[in-house]
Design a protein around this motif. Structure first.
Motif, short mmCIF file in Angstrom:
data_model
loop_
_atom_site.label_atom_id
_atom_site.label_comp_id
_atom_site.label_asym_id
_atom_site.label_seq_id
_atom_site.Cartn_x
_atom_site.Cartn_y
_atom_site.Cartn_z
N PRO A 82 0.84 -1.20 0.00
CA PRO A 82 0.00 0.00 0.00
C PRO A 82 0.87 1.25 0.00
O PRO A 82 1.90 1.29 0.66
CB PRO A 82 -0.80 -0.13 1.30
CG PRO A 82 -0.05 -1.10 2.15
CD PRO A 82 0.66 -2.02 1.22
N GLY A 83 0.44 2.24 -0.75
CA GLY A 83 1.22 3.47 -0.82
C GLY A 83 2.12 3.53 -2.04
O GLY A 83 2.62 4.60 -2.38
N LEU A 84 2.34 2.39 -2.69
CA LEU A 84 3.16 2.38 -3.90
C LEU A 84 2.28 2.76 -5.09
O LEU A 84 1.26 2.12 -5.34
CB LEU A 84 3.77 0.99 -4.11
CG LEU A 84 4.64 0.80 -5.35
CD1 LEU A 84 5.84 1.73 -5.33
CD2 LEU A 84 5.11 -0.66 -5.46
N ASP A 85 2.66 3.80 -5.80
CA ASP A 85 1.87 4.27 -6.93
C ASP A 85 1.92 3.28 -8.09
O ASP A 85 2.98 2.71 -8.37
CB ASP A 85 2.39 5.63 -7.43
CG ASP A 85 2.01 6.75 -6.47
OD1 ASP A 85 1.00 6.59 -5.76
OD2 ASP A 85 2.72 7.76 -6.44
N VAL A 86 0.78 3.11 -8.76
CA VAL A 86 0.69 2.25 -9.94
C VAL A 86 0.10 3.07 -11.07
O VAL A 86 -0.96 3.68 -10.92
CB VAL A 86 -0.19 1.01 -9.68
CG1 VAL A 86 -0.22 0.13 -10.93
CG2 VAL A 86 0.31 0.22 -8.49
N LEU A 87 0.76 3.06 -12.20
CA LEU A 87 0.26 3.71 -13.40
C LEU A 87 0.00 2.62 -14.42
O LEU A 87 0.91 1.84 -14.75
CB LEU A 87 1.31 4.70 -13.91
CG LEU A 87 0.97 5.56 -15.11
CD1 LEU A 87 -0.26 6.43 -14.84
CD2 LEU A 87 2.16 6.45 -15.47
N LEU A 88 -1.25 2.54 -14.91
CA LEU A 88 -1.61 1.48 -15.86
C LEU A 88 -1.72 2.05 -17.27
O LEU A 88 -2.02 3.22 -17.46
CB LEU A 88 -2.93 0.84 -15.45
CG LEU A 88 -2.93 0.06 -14.14
CD1 LEU A 88 -4.35 -0.45 -13.84
CD2 LEU A 88 -1.97 -1.12 -14.19
N ALA A 89 -1.49 1.18 -18.25
CA ALA A 89 -1.59 1.58 -19.65
C ALA A 89 -2.36 0.54 -20.42
O ALA A 89 -2.21 -0.66 -20.19
CB ALA A 89 -0.20 1.74 -20.25
N GLY A 90 -3.24 0.99 -21.33
CA GLY A 90 -4.02 0.05 -22.12
C GLY A 90 -4.43 0.66 -23.44
O GLY A 90 -4.36 1.87 -23.65
N THR A 91 -4.88 -0.21 -24.35
CA THR A 91 -5.23 0.25 -25.69
C THR A 91 -6.71 0.52 -25.87
O THR A 91 -7.10 1.31 -26.71
CB THR A 91 -4.81 -0.80 -26.73
OG1 THR A 91 -5.30 -2.06 -26.31
CG2 THR A 91 -3.31 -0.86 -26.88
N VAL A 92 -7.55 -0.14 -25.08
CA VAL A 92 -8.99 0.00 -25.26
C VAL A 92 -9.50 1.11 -24.34
O VAL A 92 -9.24 1.08 -23.14
CB VAL A 92 -9.71 -1.33 -24.92
CG1 VAL A 92 -11.20 -1.21 -25.15
CG2 VAL A 92 -9.12 -2.46 -25.75
N PRO A 93 -10.25 2.09 -24.89
CA PRO A 93 -10.69 3.22 -24.05
C PRO A 93 -11.41 2.80 -22.78
O PRO A 93 -11.19 3.35 -21.72
CB PRO A 93 -11.62 4.00 -24.99
CG PRO A 93 -11.13 3.67 -26.36
CD PRO A 93 -10.61 2.27 -26.30
#
Lengths: 135, 148
Positions: A82-93
């Motif tokens: 907890p507290g660790l930032d996660v940035l996600l990436a994807g192709t479908v809106p």
């Protein structure tokens, strides 16, 4: 950003496509970050469970082969780190919208725009440093 | 799945920082050599890649032979040395990868590694064999010798 490797911020990059992973990893290294490359969620979790390895932010693809996709990894991180930032990436809106609901930190669309990825990561790490300063 | 990445060269100033760091390393006044590291165990790959980068090399990471060939066949990325584990899951192991790269890119130096012992008849056509776990200091000395 710093020239001292001990003070470098570390990005854990999770992406199964090597021809996508390598250029974005090299770009982030050129921006001064230390980048750990993982090809799937299992590898990412192994890195995060490794006691001697410091990770400041996780940047993960959503759609990945294997038992756990990017959403699953983000949930696991919330539970175990907890507290660790996660940035996600994807192709479908719609997938990206789901990512935004899951992660307060937001998401980035694919194909990656290296500058947008860098801006997101820098903003999140700056916010993290500011939070720590007030703690 | 798309394989496009848009770069904004020169917008971060990051390249200048990296080049300044490389220039400060003894013996690294020239452009750094590029090593293609192929290793399926993430913690081993991460540690070794870190050590090779600290020695001044550009390191491209692949988790299996197919990824390594994808990197070589896309743009080549100026790879000068292949450092590969032998025992790997997937279509090809390290020995088959080495044979394929030797045939297609004879200019690339090849160093293999394994936790198991292999006779020289297996890796004799390469530029070196190292037992695992890696002795990073010896390995980097050998790579420096190969790349000049």
């Amino acid at each position: 950003m710093t020239d001292n490797p001990n003070l470098q911020e570390t990005v854990l990059l999770v992406e199964d496509e090597v021809l996508v992973r390598m250029p974005i990893a090299q770009y982030l290294r050129d921006c001064g970050y230390k980048v750990i490359e993982a090809v799937n969620a299992d590898e990412a979790m192994a890195v995060l469970l490794h006691k001697d390895t410091v990770v400041d932010i996780v940047f993960s693809d959503i759609e990945m082969p294997g038992a756990i996709d990017g959403f699953g990894l983000a949930k696991w991180i919330r539970e175990h780190r907890p507290g660790l930032d996660v940035l996600l990436a994807g192709t479908v809106p719609r997938t990206v919208q789901n990512a935004q609901q899951l992660c307060e930190q937001g998401s980035v669309p694919k194909p990656y725009d290296a500058q947008i990825v860098h801006d997101h990561i820098k903003r999140l790490l700056d916010a993290r440093k500011a939070r720590k300063a007030f703690e | 799945m798309t394989r496009t990445l848009r770069h904004h060269a020169g917008t971060s100033g990051g390249r200048a920082v990296v080049q300044a760091k490389r220039d400060s390393l003894p013996g690294c006044r020239l452009a750094p050599a590029t090593i293609l590291l192929v290793e399926d165990e993430v913690l081993v790959r991460m540690t070794l890649a870190d050590q090779l980068r600290s020695a001044g090399y550009v390191v491209l990471e692949a988790s299996n032979a197919d990824e390594a060939l994808d990197l070589l066949h896309s743009k080549g990325y100026g790879v000068q040395l292949l450092l590969s584990d032998i025992r790997m899951p997937g279509r090809m192991d390290g020995l088959e990868l080495a044979r394929s790269i030797r045939a297609q890119h004879p200019e690339i130096k090849i160093v293999l590694a394994s936790g198991e012992s292999f006779s020289a008849s297996h890796w004799g056509d390469t530029d070196g064999f190292f037992p695992k776990p890696y002795n990073a200091r010896r390995l980097i000395e050998h790579i420096k010798m190969l790349l000049g």
